[in-house]
Design an enzyme around this catalytic site. Structure first.
Site, PDB file in Angstrom:
ATOM      1  CE1 TYR A  59      40.425 -16.634   9.647  1.00  0.00           C
ATOM      2  CE2 TYR A  59      38.669 -18.257   9.874  1.00  0.00           C
ATOM      3  CZ  TYR A  59      39.338 -17.144  10.343  1.00  0.00           C
ATOM      4  OH  TYR A  59      38.928 -16.539  11.507  1.00  0.00           O
ATOM      5  CD1 TRP A  65      46.902 -22.351  14.226  1.00  0.00           C
ATOM      6  CD2 TRP A  65      47.132 -23.197  16.287  1.00  0.00           C
ATOM      7  NE1 TRP A  65      46.035 -21.676  15.058  1.00  0.00           N
ATOM      8  CE2 TRP A  65      46.163 -22.170  16.329  1.00  0.00           C
ATOM      9  CE3 TRP A  65      47.445 -23.871  17.461  1.00  0.00           C
ATOM     10  CZ2 TRP A  65      45.499 -21.810  17.509  1.00  0.00           C
ATOM     11  CZ3 TRP A  65      46.791 -23.518  18.635  1.00  0.00           C
ATOM     12  CH2 TRP A  65      45.833 -22.501  18.646  1.00  0.00           C
ATOM     13  CG  ASP A  66      43.920 -23.336  11.008  1.00  0.00           C
ATOM     14  OD1 ASP A  66      42.689 -23.331  11.122  1.00  0.00           O
ATOM     15  OD2 ASP A  66      44.643 -22.418  11.450  1.00  0.00           O
ATOM     16  N   GLY A 202      47.899 -17.803  18.205  1.00  0.00           N
ATOM     17  CA  GLY A 202      46.738 -18.503  17.665  1.00  0.00           C
ATOM     18  C   GLY A 202      45.424 -18.084  18.287  1.00  0.00           C
ATOM     19  CG  ASP A 204      44.102 -14.684  16.057  1.00  0.00           C
ATOM     20  OD1 ASP A 204      44.760 -15.650  16.456  1.00  0.00           O
ATOM     21  OD2 ASP A 204      43.742 -14.559  14.885  1.00  0.00           O
ATOM     22  NE  ARG A 237      36.332 -12.247  12.351  1.00  0.00           N
ATOM     23  CZ  ARG A 237      37.165 -13.265  12.221  1.00  0.00           C
ATOM     24  NH1 ARG A 237      36.811 -14.471  12.641  1.00  0.00           N
ATOM     25  NH2 ARG A 237      38.355 -13.104  11.694  1.00  0.00           N
ATOM     26  CE1 TYR A 404      38.364 -15.932  15.104  1.00  0.00           C
ATOM     27  CE2 TYR A 404      40.199 -14.571  15.798  1.00  0.00           C
ATOM     28  CZ  TYR A 404      39.692 -15.567  15.001  1.00  0.00           C
ATOM     29  OH  TYR A 404      40.499 -16.190  14.088  1.00  0.00           O
ATOM     30  CD1 TRP A 405      40.796 -16.625  18.862  1.00  0.00           C
ATOM     31  CD2 TRP A 405      40.841 -18.208  20.425  1.00  0.00           C
ATOM     32  NE1 TRP A 405      41.157 -17.804  18.255  1.00  0.00           N
ATOM     33  CE2 TRP A 405      41.192 -18.790  19.198  1.00  0.00           C
ATOM     34  CE3 TRP A 405      40.796 -19.018  21.575  1.00  0.00           C
ATOM     35  CZ2 TRP A 405      41.498 -20.140  19.066  1.00  0.00           C
ATOM     36  CZ3 TRP A 405      41.108 -20.368  21.439  1.00  0.00           C
ATOM     37  CH2 TRP A 405      41.459 -20.901  20.202  1.00  0.00           C
ATOM     38  CD  GLU A 448      36.449 -19.148  12.952  1.00  0.00           C
ATOM     39  OE1 GLU A 448      37.559 -18.590  13.017  1.00  0.00           O
ATOM     40  OE2 GLU A 448      35.455 -18.617  12.386  1.00  0.00           O
TER      41      GLU A 448
END
Length: 507
Positions: A59, A65-66, A202, A204, A237, A404-405, A448
């Protein structure tokens, strides 16, 4: 080191350019000293001169927001740099009030990240919405944690903040940001802000988005190249199918001139709105610091809290859920529950995500709902035994501890939940969460995100908000009671001094 890394970091031949650790940390254990230094090292390596990238390779630009979370950690190292972080972001604000989710570094090659500036075309496609002409940005937004961050940064060094006019400079921009969300983004007509893309919320790739995303025709795979897979494992991902849908939504939004009505994807999210409410409380504190009353903003925050409970609370699941405004109705009589701007009230999405726990942050949450959220946090859907909180229901069909999330634990949501637990008197639980977060962040190389059971690192390492928030938890945990900055944005937190509580209740 690749070209992107070279362009977004400095050689550390002069040592870390931050203030030294406080004396009590310097005379404490070696472990405490080393965590401070290691976290500071990450933030120094990711500093670009005016802001901090989340990760040097994955990134390589400034994320909205980071930067807010990063500033919260930077306040313990250099309050000036923390203020600069937020000022740099706000300088890219659009005329309609939105804060874009990415501010692009023109020194970074276009192929280092996708979608790149030539995809968003902010200065042309966003002209009617007031996109800046001197900097390239994305056209979507991210959760509004910025006012909360600004208030905490101010409290780190009020003298410096006042001398620089920090709050006076950021307050009008933050107020415009909130106006945009409360007016342009009330797509359901019930008072809450909506997101028009999963990236805006956020989290994602959350399974909470699967149902509304299923209606989106993905962009052809040949129309874009995923730069994220150059730096992250594919199994960690989003899938190509999901990514194609993200690209389609973003392209359609761009081609509409970034207008917010009649969007195919429109969701009211509990965490996004909880952060808006927390930041409304913070704006009230900022207004008072600048000599204006904060009464109206506190009242607005209370109204938003009531709307959040009314529209998104599920008493059976004991968690807040997302509302899909394009997903039909959840009324038992088959009729629309309210008249929204687009003629439908939508339906709640029956997926348990960590987003549904974040409203624990709010001081005005009814006591019985706060107690229910604590039960859910401790229960089989989120209780891992590790102290870490997964991003998705452990018992859900879509749970994946590494993707991811869709299951991994993230440090920003852990930080928010730690504050929420402490806000509602759950100090032992808050202490345990803070301890697990700091320990795992350090052991994982400031990853992360991590496996919620084992703490195994996933995604990028040397991740800025992980280092920043671990640093914040570390400092707040080890500070002497009389030294802790009483920094809550409202009137009930353990972090607010007695005289501030009295003043707040008078406002």
């Amino acid at each position: 080191m690749d070209r992107t890394a070279q362009l977004t970091t400095h050689a550390l031949d002069r040592g870390i350019a931050y203030d030294p650790p406080p004396a009590r940390a310097a005379t404490g254990t070696g472990a405490r000293r080393s965590l401070h230094v290691r976290a500071a090292q990450v933030l120094e390596e990711n500093w670009t001169g005016g802001s901090t990238v989340p990760s040097r390779n994955l990134y390589p630009h400034q994320w909205s927001w980071d930067s807010a979370f990063i500033a919260i950690g930077l306040r313990h190292l250099s309050p000036l740099r923390a203020q600069t972080e937020l000022e740099t972001l706000l300088a890219a604000q659009w005329g309609d009030g939105r804060i874009p989710h990415i501010v692009f570094n023109p020194s970074v090659p276009l192929d280092a990240y996708f979608p790149s500036p030539d995809f968003w075309r902010s200065s042309t496609a966003g002209r009617a919405a007031g996109a800046p002409r001197t900097v390239q940005t994305s056209g979507i937004v991210q959760p509004p944690v910025h006012a909360l961050a600004a208030w905490l940064v101010h409290l780190a060094d009020p003298g410096l903040s006042r001398a620089r006019g920090f709050l006076a400079g950021v307050y009008p921009r933050l107020a415009a940001w909130h106006r945009y969300l409360l007016h342009r983004r009330d797509l359901g007509g019930g008072g809450l802000a909506s997101v028009v893309h999963p990236w805006e919320q956020g989290m994602d790739n959350s399974p909470c988005w699967d149902a509304p995303l299923a209606r989106v025709t993905p962009a052809p795979a040949r129309s874009f190249r995923r730069a994220d897979l150059d730096h992250g494992a594919a199994e960690d991902r989003p899938t190509d199918l999901d990514y194609g849908r993200y690209v389609r939504l973003a392209a359609d939004y761009r081609d509409s001139g970034y207008t917010d009505r009649t969007r195919d994807f429109a969701v009211e999210d509990p965490a996004f709105n909880a952060l808006l409410i927390a930041s409304e409380h913070a704006l009230a504190r900022i207004a008072r610091e600048l000599g204006a009353p904060g009464t109206a903003r506190h009242a607005r925050a209370e109204r938003l809290t009531a709307a959040l409970v009314d529209r998104l609370w599920d008493p059976e699941k004991e968690i807040f859920l997302c509302r899909d405004l394009r997903g039909g109705t959840d009324r038992s009589d088959g009729t629309d529950g309210r008249d929204s701007a687009d003629g439908t009230d939508g339906a709640l999405i029956p997926e348990r995500g960590v987003s549904g726990l974040v409203p624990l942050l709010l001081p005005g949450l009814p006591r019985e709902i706060a107690a229910a959220l604590v039960r859910t946090l401790d229960g089989p859907h989120f209780g891992t035994g590790s102290g870490l909180v997964p991003s998705y229901d452990l018992l859900g069909e879509a749970f994946d501890p590494h993707r991811y999330w869709r299951g991994p634990a993230w440090f920003n949501t852990g930080w928010l939940l730690e504050r929420g637990l402490r806000e509602h008197g759950e100090r032992e639980r808050a202490d345990a969460l803070a301890e697990a977060a700091v320990r795992t962040a350090d052991a994982s190389g400031f990853a992360e995100y991590v496996d919620p059971y084992t703490g195994e690192a996933c995604g990028a390492t040397g991740f800025s908000w992980t280092a920043a928030l671990a640093l914040d938890l570390h400092h707040r945990r080890h500070a002497a009671p009389h030294d802790v900055p009483r920094d809550a944005p409202h009137g009930t937190s353990h972090e607010e001094p007695h005289n501030e509580r009295q003043n707040l209740h008078k406002s």
